[in-house]
Scaffold this active site. Sequence first.
Site, PDB file in Angstrom:
ATOM      1  N   ASP A  81      -5.769  -1.718  19.227  1.00 49.83           N
ATOM      2  CA  ASP A  81      -5.467  -1.627  17.793  1.00 49.83           C
ATOM      3  C   ASP A  81      -5.621  -0.199  17.290  1.00 49.83           C
ATOM      4  OD1 ASP A  81      -4.631  -3.939  16.526  1.00 49.83           O
ATOM      5  OD2 ASP A  81      -6.651  -4.714  16.229  1.00 49.83           O
ATOM      6  N   GLU A 112      -0.555  -2.630  12.149  1.00 49.90           N
ATOM      7  CA  GLU A 112      -0.352  -3.702  11.167  1.00 49.90           C
ATOM      8  C   GLU A 112       0.642  -3.302  10.086  1.00 49.90           C
ATOM      9  OE1 GLU A 112      -3.974  -5.094   9.342  1.00 49.90           O
ATOM     10  OE2 GLU A 112      -4.923  -5.418  11.289  1.00 49.90           O
ATOM     11  N   GLU A 176      -0.204 -13.472  12.136  1.00 47.37           N
ATOM     12  CA  GLU A 176      -1.557 -13.946  11.805  1.00 47.37           C
ATOM     13  C   GLU A 176      -1.529 -14.830  10.562  1.00 47.37           C
ATOM     14  OE1 GLU A 176      -4.707 -11.039  11.906  1.00 47.37           O
ATOM     15  OE2 GLU A 176      -6.149 -12.448  11.056  1.00 47.37           O
TER      16      GLU A 176
HETATM   17  O1  KIV Z   1      -8.286  -7.232  15.541  1.00 45.84           O
HETATM   18  C1  KIV Z   1      -7.957  -8.252  16.167  1.00 45.84           C
HETATM   19  O2  KIV Z   1      -8.745  -8.847  16.918  1.00 45.84           O
HETATM   20  C2  KIV Z   1      -6.596  -8.740  15.972  1.00 45.84           C
HETATM   21  C3  KIV Z   1      -6.283 -10.115  16.467  1.00 45.84           C
HETATM   22  C4  KIV Z   1      -6.956 -11.108  15.628  1.00 45.84           C
HETATM   23  C5  KIV Z   1      -4.839 -10.357  16.560  1.00 45.84           C
HETATM   24  O3  KIV Z   1      -5.789  -8.069  15.428  1.00 45.84           O
END
Ligand code: KIV
Length: 257
Positions: A81, A112, A176
């Site tokens: 991420d 995102e 999500e």
């Molecule tokens: O940060 C995370 O763990 C996520 C998942 C919930 C998809 O983005």
Amino acid sequence: MKKKILHIIKKKNKSKIVSLTAYSKNVASILDNYCDIILVGDSLGSVLYNYKSTREVSLDMMIEHSKSVRMGIKKSLMVVDMPYNTYRNSKEALKNAKKIISKTKCDAVKLEGGKKIYNSIQTLVKNKIPVMGHLGLLPQSDKTFKFKGKKKSERENILKDAKLLERAGVFSIVLECVETSLAKHVTKQINIPTIGIGASNNCDGQILVFDDLIGLNPINARFVKKYLNIHKQIKKAVSNYSKEVRKAQFPSKKYSY
Ligand code: KIV
């Protein structure tokens, strides 16, 4: 065999994609045999650090946890991420994505949002950085944590954004907390896989936070199925250890030099 981006894309309409989060090597090495994708999610902010939101997670935190996770993965595709405020424009996104990839050796990054980050995603893809999208509930920017797809405008925007992200070149999209029929519709309308979390079994794959799945994280969201009550098992083990230490039963000769 090490999974590649193409393996994941080719699974669409053939077999479900299995994904979980991991924040450390030991967990990643257990998950690796069962997952197609392991995500180092910025959910680690709330799960491990008790932050109120994922916005407090820094790039350095993501990099350090990802370096640990990398050591535990042999087969799965590793996605990291990009944390909040690290991809506000194309230049910033490229600089930070390059840093994440070079320090962690991950296979892809996840960002995102939709329209607002179109240019950033396009820039990464043009620079050969594989990107996973994330639509629906967006923990980095949403103020309330409600499922998406009740309102007509919400439904239209999510579908529009999914098509836009596909055009920008993402290889898959996390959906999500998206209402069932909308998740089904979006999944049908695009040619790349959707990976659901709280978005029904109509998606091409599923992802859960590992700590939620084992019942370690005290969360009670509707979409979380606890496959294990690890809390109970840890309590039992620690209670036994505590009793044995107090009675001087541990360490016995077997555990002493
Ligand atoms: O940060 C995370 O763990 C996520 C998942 C919930 C998809 O983005």
